[in-house]
Enzyme design. Structure first.
Site, PDB file in Angstrom:
ATOM      1  N   ASP A  92       0.826  -1.203   0.000  1.00  0.00           N
ATOM      2  CA  ASP A  92       0.000   0.000   0.000  1.00  0.00           C
ATOM      3  C   ASP A  92       0.868   1.264   0.000  1.00  0.00           C
ATOM      4  OD1 ASP A  92      -2.671   1.288   0.499  1.00  0.00           O
ATOM      5  OD2 ASP A  92      -1.543   1.989   2.264  1.00  0.00           O
ATOM      6  N   LYS A 145       1.470   4.371  -2.947  1.00  0.00           N
ATOM      7  CA  LYS A 145       1.472   5.818  -2.714  1.00  0.00           C
ATOM      8  C   LYS A 145       2.769   6.446  -3.233  1.00  0.00           C
ATOM      9  CE  LYS A 145      -1.714   5.433   1.115  1.00  0.00           C
ATOM     10  NZ  LYS A 145      -1.854   5.086   2.523  1.00  0.00           N
TER      11      LYS A 145
END
Ligand code: ADP
Ligand code: ASP
Ligand code: MG
Length: 864
Positions: free
Chosen positions: A720, A724
């Site tokens: 995750d 980003k």
């Protein structure tokens, strides 16, 4: 989850666009030469000549008002009419007299009206004129169902009469009705046999609607106790046919006939037929479609009345057709010029010719709603001053917008046109020869092209005429082409103050660009009372709404679809609901959720954003997938978004509601150079490392507190954070794939494949030692461990890893599940620019999406 939004007005129904679908049935136009009007005096001829030249191109009639005035003056002076302020004129449109109850209502209004003298112009019952045109269409197409259709006309009027009248009144009316119907039957039979109807035949037939409605209304007024005479305006109004489906009143002769009529029918209340008139040879004719408004205005001028009130089914003139823009607002006042421009460009609330007769005498026109007597309506009169007492502009420079559909553009192009005198005149005389009505003209100043709009129905003939007229020039290559662009609409912005206000067209075109509308041609009259643009027909309503809201005439309306109403979507819905009223009231933004669908119930392919953007739908999303997926797809998405002028916002993909993406974009757009972006991007991992307890214990606690994904390994794996990092790297211009980012996973290798979450959590304590050791080492040198993502723009790489930071470093002082992101740039080199705050949770993520929605609203024209 994705949010798709576009400007649209949900309450608007497309099926409602035209209330008069049968207007297509209007018989073909005929050009009348001067020899057809032998009774014209010398001065009249001068006027007629002027109109012959100008009107075929449908130029602004104000150009010829001066000569018309003379005739009007003479008419009023010479006729010894009981004229002046004592008279008021009322005109009731078709819907006002649409059934017996409405006719009764109109009669009541007439009886209650306190004017000393009044003349009431009445239209045919609603749909009646369409039905009459349909009779002719059927008969001349040799379709014998005209007989049944005529029965329907009879029945409509008969049943209305039976409802309203009794005794002699009823039998007199029915006698006349039957007689008229018998005559019509004979006439339609003749048309059926001939397979053709002349214009005068058809004008005679279609005018019956007004004859019957006027008879009915006057009988009801009398029944209500008010003395009243019925005027068949074919006995009074004399008009000369001109080109382009128009007629010119002969004021002098009409004045004489009116005087004559009044001397024989002395009365203070007159109910007169709208729409119909006679030619100088006493042949019945009409003022053409929607002509009753014009009838009322001519009467107003002949009587020099105090006021002409036009009663219809809307509260007045709106800033745009209320059927197309539900946010349209009522215009309290309009100047004569503004009203003319609005009606010329398609606001059919008023017939464009209505203005000319009343303007000379400053007779105001008031448009009022028969169904809402409390509404004051729109006053059309000479303009007042531009400013109020405080010196502020009273209103927007653009008063309103109107549109005309079903047009085609004709583009005559070629280098041989430049500097050749007479080209334009040759073009338009060819157009005039086929009787086409030119609605707007635009010529590039290079003189290489002339472009004009004509009704779609006329474009074939126009193109053929031009091709034949310019055959030689085309063959010689002096003209390169005569191109027809079908399916166009005109959108006109109207306002007298546009002339004195700079920037109006810039704002207009900006609004069109932001709504992704392609403008095909532009024209601005020298008077600057209108700016006209030609757009694709299918874009017209969207264009209308976009410019309407841009000029503050209405709210910026955003219709939204919400996909995935889960935790974040649901929270967003709550936020929208709580804020909606304030946004409307204070910021003029109207956000409407038009549809909500679960992401599972909607079949979404990977490229679904592409399809939406291509269709002009803006996309707002907190979902990281599109921006961190394969590079090629991401780049395609951005290109497509630019090409389609749509907006794609994704602030909430990094740091939830924190302004990360917008800060980065701001730095880039203002010319700063990004050197490095480093941050704690995961709320979950932030929580874990801000806590001194054993790793497995904190993971367990974080899971209990709802900070982790259902399987904490999804957070601990670092994917995750890597997504980003990729989003920020790409935003900074790096062309990286997710696989280019080395990610240090916090999931111990042997536990990667544990079959269940429980098993994983159970075994995790065995590996606490590893991390504890690293932590102790860091502490020994006054440092802490932090799990960070880094975009190294200089070296063009990204990483996700555990790093050590000095205790006084901002990253070391984080609490809870906060995110912190540091931008090192050329401007912020020594001291990075830091954004810090809660970076996870439904409230803040939904808040991030919400602020993107408001950014979109401001891009689409909401006031800032
Ligand atoms: P009538 O039969 O009373 O003459 P019309 O149908 O000719 O009525 O004109 C009224 C209609 O004009 C309204 O119902 C409205 O739908 C339409 N219209 C179009 N543009 C405008 C506008 N700018 N303001 C008000 N009405 C408009
Ligand atoms: N009845 C005519 C028409 O429908 C005239 C009018 O209503 O203004 O065109
Ligand atoms: Mg009308």
């Amino acid at each position: 989850m994705a949010f798709a939004s576009s400007i649209s007005s949900p309450s608007y129904s497309l099926t409602n666009v035209s209330s008069k679908p049968n207007k297509m049935l209007t018989p073909p136009r005929k050009i009348h030469s001067l020899s057809l009007v032998p009774r014209l005096s010398a001065s009249r001829l001068g006027y007629a000549l002027q109109l012959q030249g100008m009107d075929s191109l449908n130029f602004n009639p104000f150009a010829s008002v001066a000569s018309a005035d003379v005739l009007l003056d003479e008419a009023v002076e010479k006729a010894h009419l009981p004229k002046g302020d004592a008279w008021s004129i009322h005109k009731f449109g078709g819907t006002c007299v649409g059934n017996s109850e409405r006719i009764r209502n109109v009669a009541n209004i007439i009886v209650k009206d306190e004017s000393e003298r009044k003349l009431v112009v009445v239209s045919a019952m609603s749909k009646a004129t369409d039905m009459m045109y349909d009779l002719i269409y059927k008969a001349q197409s040799r379709d014998d169902s005209y007989i049944i259709a005529l029965d329907a006309v009879l029945e409509k009027h008969k049943s209305t009469a039976v409802d309203l009248l009794e005794g002699d009144d009823l039998s007199n009316f029915l006698d006349r009705l039957h007689q008229d119907i018998n005559n019509l039957k004979a006439m339609l039979r003749a048309i059926y046999i001939a397979g053709h109807a002349t214009e005068s035949f058809s004008d005679f037939v279609v005018g019956h609607g007004e004859l019957w409605s006027a008879e009915l209304l006057s009988a009801v007024v009398r029944k209500n106790g008010l003395e009243c005479n019925c005027m068949d305006t074919r006995d009074v109004l004399v008009v000369n046919p001109t080109s382009s489906n128009q007629v010119d009143p002969d004021y002098l002769e009409s004045g004489r006939r009116l005087e004559n009529w009044c001397s024989q029918n002395s009365c203070d209340t007159i109910v007169a037929t709208g729409f119909i008139a006679s030619t100088p040879q006493n042949i019945p004719t009409t003022l053409k479609r929607d002509g009753s408004d014009f009838s009322a205005a001519i009467m107003g001028a002949l009587f020099r009345a105090r006021q002409v009130t036009i009663w219809t089914d809307v509260d007045g003139v709106y800033s745009a057709d209320p059927r197309k823009v539900s946010e349209a607002v009522i215009l309290k006042k309009l100047s004569y010029q503004e009203a003319w421009e609005m009606s010329y460009f398609g606001a059919n609330v008023l017939h464009p010719r209505t203005i000319i007769p009343v303007m000379k005498y400053d007779i105001p026109i008031v448009i009022r709603n028969i169904f809402n007597l409390s509404a004051p309506g729109t006053m059309i009169c000479r303009p007042a001053g531009l400013e109020n007492e405080d010196g502020e502009l009273v209103e927007s420079p653009v008063k309103g917008f109107a549109t005309i559909d079903n047009l085609a553009l004709v583009n005559v192009e070629g280098t041989g046109m430049a500097g050749v005198p007479g080209t334009a005149s040759a073009i338009f005389s060819a157009v005039k020869d086929v009787g086409a009505n030119v609605i707007m003209i635009s010529q590039a100043s290079s003189e290489h092209s002339v472009c004009f709009a004509v009704p779609e129905t006329e474009v074939k003939a126009v193109a053929a005429a031009l091709e034949s007229r310019f055959r030689q020039a085309l063959d010689a290559g002096r003209l390169s082409q005569i191109a027809v662009i079908p399916n166009c609409s005109i959108l006109a912005a109207v306002g007298q103050k546009m002339a004195s206000t700079p920037g109006v067209s810039a704002t207009l075109f900006n609004a069109l660009a932001k709504a992704n509308i392609n403008v095909r041609a532009i024209a601005q009259g020298c008077s600057e009372y209108n700016i006209t643009v030609v757009v694709k027909r299918e874009d017209c309503i969207r264009a209308l709404r976009a410019v309407h809201s841009r000029f503050y005439l209405s709210r910026t309306t955003i219709a939204m679809g919400i996909i995935g109403p889960g935790l974040i979507g649901g929270t967003l819905l709550d936020q929208l609901r709580d804020q909606a009223a304030i946004l409307k009231e204070k910021f003029n933004i109207d956000l409407r959720v038009m549809g909500i669908t679960g992401s599972r119930t909607m079949l979404l392919s990977d490229t679904h954003y592409h399809d939406w953007l291509r269709r002009g739908i803006h996309v707002i999303t907190p979902n990281k997938k599109a921006n961190s997926g394969p590079l090629e797809q991401y780049l395609k998405l951005r290109t497509l978004q630019r090409q389609s002028y749509t907006h794609y916002f994704y602030e909430a993909t990094v740091g939830a509601g924190l302004p990360i993406i917008s800060t980065l974009q701001g730095l880039l757009e203002t010319g700063d150079k990004i050197l490095r972006i480093e941050g704690i991007f995961s709320g979950t991992l932030s929580y874990i490392f801000n806590n001194a307890r054993a790793f497995s214990e904190v993971v367990e606690a974080a899971k209990q507190a709802g900070y982790t994904e259902p399987d904490p390994r999804d957070d601990l794996s670092g994917t995750d954070v890597a997504r980003k990092v990729i989003i920020l790297a790409r935003e900074s211009g790096l062309k990286l794939e997710l696989s280019d980012i080395p990610v240090q996973s916090l999931v111990p290798e042997p536990l990667k494949d544990s079959s269940s979450v429980e098993e994983f959590l159970q075994q995790l304590p065995q590996y606490d030692q590893d991390l504890a050791k690293q932590r102790q080492e860091a502490e020994a040198s006054g440092e802490v461990l932090r799990y960070v993502g880094v975009v190294d723009v200089v070296k063009q790489k990204g990483t996700v890893e555990l790093r050590r930071y000095k205790k006084e470093h901002p990253f070391a002082q984080l609490s809870g599940s906060d995110n912190i992101i540091a931008f090192s740039t050329q401007r912020y080199e020594k001291q990075p620019l830091i954004v810090r705050g809660p970076g996870a949770g439904a409230e803040v993520t939904a808040g991030g999406v919400f602020s993107d929605i408001l950014r979109l609203a401001s891009y689409l024209g909401a006031p800032s």
